[in-house]
Design a protein around this motif. Structure first.
Motif, PDB file in Angstrom:
ATOM      1  N   GLU A 555       0.794  -1.229   0.000  1.00 14.24           N
ATOM      2  CA  GLU A 555       0.000   0.000   0.000  1.00 14.24           C
ATOM      3  C   GLU A 555       0.831   1.288   0.000  1.00 14.24           C
ATOM      4  O   GLU A 555       0.309   2.357   0.297  1.00 14.24           O
ATOM      5  CB  GLU A 555      -0.972   0.026   1.197  1.00 14.24           C
ATOM      6  N   ARG A 556       2.096   1.205  -0.337  1.00 11.40           N
ATOM      7  CA  ARG A 556       2.914   2.433  -0.458  1.00 11.40           C
ATOM      8  C   ARG A 556       2.867   2.848  -1.928  1.00 11.40           C
ATOM      9  O   ARG A 556       3.826   2.757  -2.682  1.00 11.40           O
ATOM     10  CB  ARG A 556       4.326   2.154   0.021  1.00 11.40           C
ATOM     11  N   LEU A 557       1.681   3.310  -2.323  1.00  8.90           N
ATOM     12  CA  LEU A 557       1.380   3.496  -3.732  1.00  8.90           C
ATOM     13  C   LEU A 557       2.158   4.640  -4.361  1.00  8.90           C
ATOM     14  O   LEU A 557       2.511   4.584  -5.548  1.00  8.90           O
ATOM     15  CB  LEU A 557      -0.127   3.713  -3.915  1.00  8.90           C
ATOM     16  N   GLY A 558       2.426   5.702  -3.607  1.00 13.36           N
ATOM     17  CA  GLY A 558       3.165   6.830  -4.157  1.00 13.36           C
ATOM     18  C   GLY A 558       4.572   6.435  -4.577  1.00 13.36           C
ATOM     19  O   GLY A 558       5.011   6.731  -5.701  1.00 13.36           O
ATOM     20  N   ALA A 593      -3.263   2.520 -10.219  1.00 16.25           N
ATOM     21  CA  ALA A 593      -4.404   3.417 -10.423  1.00 16.25           C
ATOM     22  C   ALA A 593      -5.676   2.816  -9.824  1.00 16.25           C
ATOM     23  O   ALA A 593      -6.495   3.521  -9.214  1.00 16.25           O
ATOM     24  CB  ALA A 593      -4.593   3.685 -11.915  1.00 16.25           C
ATOM     25  N   PHE A 594      -5.838   1.507  -9.990  1.00 13.01           N
ATOM     26  CA  PHE A 594      -6.997   0.823  -9.410  1.00 13.01           C
ATOM     27  C   PHE A 594      -6.988   0.933  -7.893  1.00 13.01           C
ATOM     28  O   PHE A 594      -8.015   1.224  -7.268  1.00 13.01           O
ATOM     29  CB  PHE A 594      -6.979  -0.639  -9.847  1.00 13.01           C
ATOM     30  N   ARG A 595      -5.831   0.688  -7.284  1.00 14.03           N
ATOM     31  CA  ARG A 595      -5.736   0.757  -5.824  1.00 14.03           C
ATOM     32  C   ARG A 595      -5.959   2.175  -5.297  1.00 14.03           C
ATOM     33  O   ARG A 595      -6.410   2.362  -4.172  1.00 14.03           O
ATOM     34  CB  ARG A 595      -4.364   0.242  -5.364  1.00 14.03           C
ATOM     35  N   ARG A 596      -5.691   3.167  -6.115  1.00 16.22           N
ATOM     36  CA  ARG A 596      -5.932   4.566  -5.721  1.00 16.22           C
ATOM     37  C   ARG A 596      -7.410   4.936  -5.848  1.00 16.22           C
ATOM     38  O   ARG A 596      -7.822   6.002  -5.392  1.00 16.22           O
ATOM     39  CB  ARG A 596      -5.111   5.515  -6.593  1.00 16.22           C
ATOM     40  N   GLY A 597      -8.198   4.074  -6.497  1.00 13.24           N
ATOM     41  CA  GLY A 597      -9.602   4.396  -6.696  1.00 13.24           C
ATOM     42  C   GLY A 597      -9.881   5.195  -7.947  1.00 13.24           C
ATOM     43  O   GLY A 597     -11.009   5.675  -8.139  1.00 13.24           O
ATOM     44  N   PHE A 599     -10.951   4.734 -10.947  1.00 14.74           N
ATOM     45  CA  PHE A 599     -11.528   3.644 -11.723  1.00 14.74           C
ATOM     46  C   PHE A 599     -11.723   3.985 -13.196  1.00 14.74           C
ATOM     47  O   PHE A 599     -11.497   3.150 -14.066  1.00 14.74           O
ATOM     48  CB  PHE A 599     -12.849   3.201 -11.089  1.00 14.74           C
ATOM     49  N   GLU A 600     -12.179   5.201 -13.493  1.00 13.52           N
ATOM     50  CA  GLU A 600     -12.398   5.550 -14.891  1.00 13.52           C
ATOM     51  C   GLU A 600     -11.083   5.579 -15.659  1.00 13.52           C
ATOM     52  O   GLU A 600     -10.980   5.066 -16.787  1.00 13.52           O
ATOM     53  CB  GLU A 600     -13.117   6.895 -15.002  1.00 13.52           C
ATOM     54  N   GLU A 601     -10.079   6.170 -15.036  1.00 15.50           N
ATOM     55  CA  GLU A 601      -8.757   6.183 -15.667  1.00 15.50           C
ATOM     56  C   GLU A 601      -8.235   4.755 -15.844  1.00 15.50           C
ATOM     57  O   GLU A 601      -7.719   4.390 -16.913  1.00 15.50           O
ATOM     58  CB  GLU A 601      -7.782   6.987 -14.808  1.00 15.50           C
ATOM     59  N   CYS A 602      -8.384   3.931 -14.813  1.00 16.38           N
ATOM     60  CA  CYS A 602      -7.907   2.552 -14.877  1.00 16.38           C
ATOM     61  C   CYS A 602      -8.667   1.772 -15.949  1.00 16.38           C
ATOM     62  O   CYS A 602      -8.086   0.960 -16.679  1.00 16.38           O
ATOM     63  CB  CYS A 602      -8.082   1.884 -13.516  1.00 16.38           C
ATOM     64  N   ARG A 603      -9.977   2.041 -16.085  1.00 18.42           N
ATOM     65  CA  ARG A 603     -10.770   1.344 -17.096  1.00 18.42           C
ATOM     66  C   ARG A 603     -10.243   1.628 -18.498  1.00 18.42           C
ATOM     67  O   ARG A 603     -10.060   0.699 -19.302  1.00 18.42           O
ATOM     68  CB  ARG A 603     -12.232   1.772 -16.976  1.00 18.42           C
ATOM     69  N   ARG A 604     -10.019   2.926 -18.805  1.00 20.95           N
ATOM     70  CA  ARG A 604      -9.514   3.284 -20.129  1.00 20.95           C
ATOM     71  C   ARG A 604      -8.170   2.611 -20.381  1.00 20.95           C
ATOM     72  O   ARG A 604      -7.914   2.071 -21.472  1.00 20.95           O
ATOM     73  CB  ARG A 604      -9.379   4.798 -20.249  1.00 20.95           C
ATOM     74  N   ARG A 605      -7.316   2.638 -19.377  1.00 17.68           N
ATOM     75  CA  ARG A 605      -5.974   2.070 -19.540  1.00 17.68           C
ATOM     76  C   ARG A 605      -6.036   0.549 -19.690  1.00 17.68           C
ATOM     77  O   ARG A 605      -5.286  -0.041 -20.472  1.00 17.68           O
ATOM     78  CB  ARG A 605      -5.109   2.478 -18.356  1.00 17.68           C
ATOM     79  N   CYS A 606      -6.927  -0.111 -18.953  1.00 18.45           N
ATOM     80  CA  CYS A 606      -7.037  -1.568 -19.044  1.00 18.45           C
ATOM     81  C   CYS A 606      -7.555  -1.998 -20.411  1.00 18.45           C
ATOM     82  O   CYS A 606      -7.082  -2.990 -20.981  1.00 18.45           O
ATOM     83  CB  CYS A 606      -7.960  -2.095 -17.950  1.00 18.45           C
ATOM     84  N   ILE A 607      -8.542  -1.280 -20.929  1.00 15.24           N
ATOM     85  CA  ILE A 607      -9.070  -1.612 -22.256  1.00 15.24           C
ATOM     86  C   ILE A 607      -7.959  -1.519 -23.293  1.00 15.24           C
ATOM     87  O   ILE A 607      -7.801  -2.405 -24.149  1.00 15.24           O
ATOM     88  CB  ILE A 607     -10.248  -0.682 -22.619  1.00 15.24           C
ATOM     89  N   LEU A 630      -8.228  -7.599 -14.391  1.00 12.55           N
ATOM     90  CA  LEU A 630      -8.191  -6.293 -13.728  1.00 12.55           C
ATOM     91  C   LEU A 630      -9.296  -5.388 -14.276  1.00 12.55           C
ATOM     92  O   LEU A 630      -9.940  -4.646 -13.517  1.00 12.55           O
ATOM     93  CB  LEU A 630      -6.817  -5.648 -13.912  1.00 12.55           C
ATOM     94  N   LEU A 631      -9.534  -5.458 -15.583  1.00 11.61           N
ATOM     95  CA  LEU A 631     -10.619  -4.683 -16.179  1.00 11.61           C
ATOM     96  C   LEU A 631     -11.960  -5.078 -15.574  1.00 11.61           C
ATOM     97  O   LEU A 631     -12.811  -4.214 -15.265  1.00 11.61           O
ATOM     98  CB  LEU A 631     -10.635  -4.898 -17.694  1.00 11.61           C
ATOM     99  N   ALA A 632     -12.175  -6.388 -15.378  1.00 13.92           N
ATOM    100  CA  ALA A 632     -13.430  -6.856 -14.784  1.00 13.92           C
ATOM    101  C   ALA A 632     -13.597  -6.321 -13.369  1.00 13.92           C
ATOM    102  O   ALA A 632     -14.714  -5.960 -12.951  1.00 13.92           O
ATOM    103  CB  ALA A 632     -13.465  -8.380 -14.782  1.00 13.92           C
ATOM    104  N   ARG A 633     -12.533  -6.251 -12.634  1.00 14.87           N
ATOM    105  CA  ARG A 633     -12.600  -5.711 -11.265  1.00 14.87           C
ATOM    106  C   ARG A 633     -12.995  -4.236 -11.281  1.00 14.87           C
ATOM    107  O   ARG A 633     -13.754  -3.770 -10.419  1.00 14.87           O
ATOM    108  CB  ARG A 633     -11.262  -5.910 -10.561  1.00 14.87           C
ATOM    109  N   VAL A 634     -12.466  -3.497 -12.261  1.00 16.62           N
ATOM    110  CA  VAL A 634     -12.836  -2.083 -12.390  1.00 16.62           C
ATOM    111  C   VAL A 634     -14.326  -1.954 -12.698  1.00 16.62           C
ATOM    112  O   VAL A 634     -15.039  -1.120 -12.120  1.00 16.62           O
ATOM    113  CB  VAL A 634     -12.006  -1.402 -13.493  1.00 16.62           C
ATOM    114  N   LEU A 635     -14.816  -2.790 -13.623  1.00 13.39           N
ATOM    115  CA  LEU A 635     -16.231  -2.757 -13.986  1.00 13.39           C
ATOM    116  C   LEU A 635     -17.117  -3.048 -12.778  1.00 13.39           C
ATOM    117  O   LEU A 635     -18.190  -2.445 -12.619  1.00 13.39           O
ATOM    118  CB  LEU A 635     -16.505  -3.767 -15.099  1.00 13.39           C
TER     119      LEU A 635
END
Length: 720
Positions: A555-558, A593-597, A599-607, A630-635
């Motif tokens: 969880e040391r995402l930065g 990005a997913f762990r940061r919440g 989700f929209e940014e992560c969705r575009r990137r996963c696709i 990972l995309l399914a988790r975002v959805l």
């Protein structure tokens, strides 16, 4: 938790190119990044760990009393561990093989395990547990240090009836230690039971170390009559019974020496064809050496060296160099045919490939090596008796012959692993077959630290440890990497071999729950690789990537994003957008990005990542369906449950087909599907999926199990 599963070439060439090594090191980052292992396929217990019955003499002499006793015990187990102990070469193993052969003939289940090395022993015992029905989740728990390994094996042994388990050549009783539990305690690897029979062979006869539940049978020299008959069995035209008995006495009546000399006298290479001639050629009586308390290796070594001298005088000097090379491998463990490349062995024979075969035949004819009766490319396996190997090693020094032997032994190991992938379950049996030999060669070379081949041997050991990690043998991998590191210390902190071992050590630490130690080790390796290879070299980027992955997992995402972004920018510039390692770094950034919440940014990137991965790697590559998961988790997080289910069922279908039902990646996808179904209100279907996972994990998943997060999310959704 991020799932990063990559396909690696795993190439270790006989003459490795620098670029190949760089590529191999880059691939390891992906393998070490996933805290999961593929489920091994369980075999029927009657088909594994079979006794080496091909090593029995054609005529088995003497030992009638102990053999009758063991036959009775196999028929009616008496609750004792039975120990055959005595001098090396006294025939302990032969008695055990004969007992095993007879037990199998009566329908008993029989298993044969080598006690020469800890890694070989543990691997075999876990293989037995799997064959007897142990679940992969149970295996993973004990390998991760969260369970007792002997308890697991004995849990399934006690469910069986009428079996015989032989542990052969257990001369170092410390191999049986498990934490504070000793062999003599009776609650570790050795346990009294009436379900079957545990038979051990060892030079060690001190009953205070074996426990009161152990019944010891001392195996001494043969009876003079039977010893003479052994010689006549092997060399029936070499003289009278009386002459055979006199020679047998000079050989100390030891079966191994008798077998060797009898084979020698019947060999076409022997200048001495009679018992009397050979007896007179011995300069000192071996039995006298025994009475003076000489080590049994000294007792026998003079006879073996005499045979090598004889072959040398006949123009077969390559036999000595071949034996020295074979003795560098793990004693008593068959040397697989894949390691015995005649082209490489020809280096011992001045490039003459035909001379290799002639030298092998000469060694076999005088009893110095054992060959299968019907050798083939698939089944060929040479075996060197531990005493012969130990005695032969004593002659290795810093001379020219030793340099050649060292070069060839390393080349043979490298040849054996060429093309193997550390993460491929189909290759794991080969890795485990070669591992004890690779470690033995590394240990032998470490005694001559100036050897230019030490670094290559260290790299090979590291890659074998990587295969252990991928197979889920985390504790064994930790032991192997620590042992390899101790053998390779003389290379220096910046040597590529040392760095490769330390990189795998960090992985083993991480997989056994030592996150802080793993991070520290990865950072140290990254710094050393940066100094050695440069900041933009793939090897440096590998270790930096691993640091970022450990940080993301804690969880040391930065910090994780900063390092991963730097790694990605360099990889994009150096390797290009379609390179596998560029893609896998993108996946790490998407996960952050997913762990940061976001989700929209992560969705575009996963696709985008799924599309690119399909184009570059294919639809069924683990990288591709890992990104799709990972995309399914975002959805799911965005409430698009129907589309998430579509993606998850596609992922699950591919994962089952390519990795199997029991693979942690498959289980993780099934848990996410259970969550999606529960969130859609279809809780009965969700419960079915969750129960399928629990059937594999043998009950609820708790921290710090790698599946805990996915399990908890599915469980909460089902109960909500």
């Amino acid at each position: 938790m991020l799932t990063l599963i990559g396909t690696a070439a795993g190439v270790i060439a006989v003459i490795p190119a620098f670029l190949q090594l760089r590529r191999h090191d880059a691939e390891k980052a992906v393998r070490v990044a996933d805290r999961t292992a593929v489920e091994s396929t369980a075999l029927h217990p009657r088909t594994i760990l079979r006794p080496p019955v091909g090593r029995l003499p054609k005529v088995f002499r003497d030992r009638e009393a102990v053999r009758r006793r063991l036959q009775q015990v196999v028929r009616r187990p008496d609750g004792k561990v039975h120990l055959l102990y005595g001098l090396g070469g006294s025939g302990k193993t032969a008695i055990a093989i004969k007992t095993a052969q007879e037990a199998a003939g009566r329908g008993r289940m029989v298993w044969w395990v080598s006690g020469v090395s800890a890694s070989e022993f543990v691997t075999s015992m876990l293989r037995l547990a799997r064959a007897l029905g142990a679940r992969e989740s149970e295996i993973q728990e004990v390998l991760a240090g969260r369970g007792n390994m002997p308890d697991l094996v004995w849990k399934y042994l006690e469910q069986q009836q009428k079996w015989l388990l032989v542990i052969d050549n257990l001369d170092d009783i410390r191999i049986l230690d498990v934490a504070e539990t000793k062999a003599r305690d009776g609650n570790g690897w050795l346990r009294p039971t009436r379900k079957g029979v545990l038979l051990v062979t060892s030079r060690l006869g001190d009953l205070s170390q074996w426990g009161t539940f152990t019944k010891a049978h001392e195996i001494g020299p043969l009876d003079p009559r039977d010893a003479a008959l052994v010689l006549r069995d092997l060399a029936p035209l070499s003289g009278s019974y009386e002459e055979a008995e006199r020679l047998a006495g000079r050989l100390g009546f030891l079966p191994l020496a008798l077998h060797h000399v009898g084979s020698l006298l019947s060999s076409p290479f022997s200048p001495e064809r009679t018992f009397a001639a050979y007896s007179s050629s011995l300069k000192s009586g071996l039995v006298a050496l025994m009475k003076r308390g000489e080590d049994d290796r000294d007792v026998l070594a003079r006879t073996w060296e005499k045979s090598l001298d004889m072959l040398t005088t006949q123009g077969r000097s390559q036999a000595r160099r071949i034996l020295r090379t074979l003795s560098c491998f793990a004693p008593s463990i068959p040397i697989p045919g894949v390691m015995l490349d005649n082209g490489i062995l020809a280096d011992l024979c001045d490039g003459d490939v035909e001379a290799v075969s002639e030298g092998m035949r000469a060694l076999e004819s005088v009893g110095l090596i054992d060959l299968p009766e019907e050798p083939s490319a698939e089944s060929l396996a040479i075996q060197v008796h531990p005493l012969i190997a130990e005695a032969s090693r004593l002659h290795l020094d810093e001379g020219q012959e030793t340099t050649r032997v060292t070069r060839v032994s390393v080349a043979l190991v490298l040849h054996a692993v060429e093309g193997l992938k550390m993460e491929d379950p189909l290759d794991w049996p080969r890795w485990f077959e070669i591992l004890p030999h690779a470690m033995s060669v590394l240990e032998q070379i470490s005694r001559r630290p100036a050897s230019e081949h030490l670094s290559e041997a260290a790299k090979c050991a590291a890659r074998a440890a990587s295969a252990l990690i991928y197979a889920g043998h985390y504790t064994t991998a930790l032991d192997v990497t620590r042992a390899a590191l101790s053998h390779a210390r003389a290379l220096g902190e910046l040597d590529p071999g040392i760095l490769e071992i330390r990189h795998e050590l960090a992985g083993a630490l991480y997989f056994t729950g030592h996150d802080a130690d793993a991070e520290r080790e990865y950072r140290t390796v990254a710094e050393a690789r940066s100094k050695t290879f440069g900041e933009e070299d793939p090897q440096t980027l590998i270790s930096l990537f691993q640091v970022a992955y450990v940080l993301a997992g804690t969880e040391r995402l930065g910090e994780a994003e900063e390092i991963a972004r730097r790694v990605f920018d360099i990889r994009l510039k150096v390797l290009g957008p379609g390179d596998y390692y560029t893609l896998i770094t993108r996946q790490l950034l998407d996960y952050i990005a997913f762990r940061r919440g976001n989700f929209e940014e992560c969705r575009r990137r996963c696709i985008a990542l799924v599309d690119d991965a399909r184009g570059f790697l294919g639809n069924e590559h683990p990288m591709t369906f890992g990104a799709q998961h990972l995309l399914a988790r975002v959805l799911l997080e965005q409430g698009e449950l129907t589309q998430a289910e579509v993606e998850l069922r596609a992922v699950l279908d591919i994962a089952i087909r390519t990795e199997g039902e029991g693979h942690p990646g498959t289980l993780r996808a099934r848990l996410t599907l259970a969550r999606a179904l529960a969130m859609s209100g279809r809780k009965k279907e969700a419960a079915v999926e969750l129960n399928r996972v629990l059937a594999v994990t043998n009950g609820p998943v708790a921290e710090p199990h790698p599946l805990f997060r996915a399990y908890q999310l599915a469980k909460d959704a089902l109960e909500g």
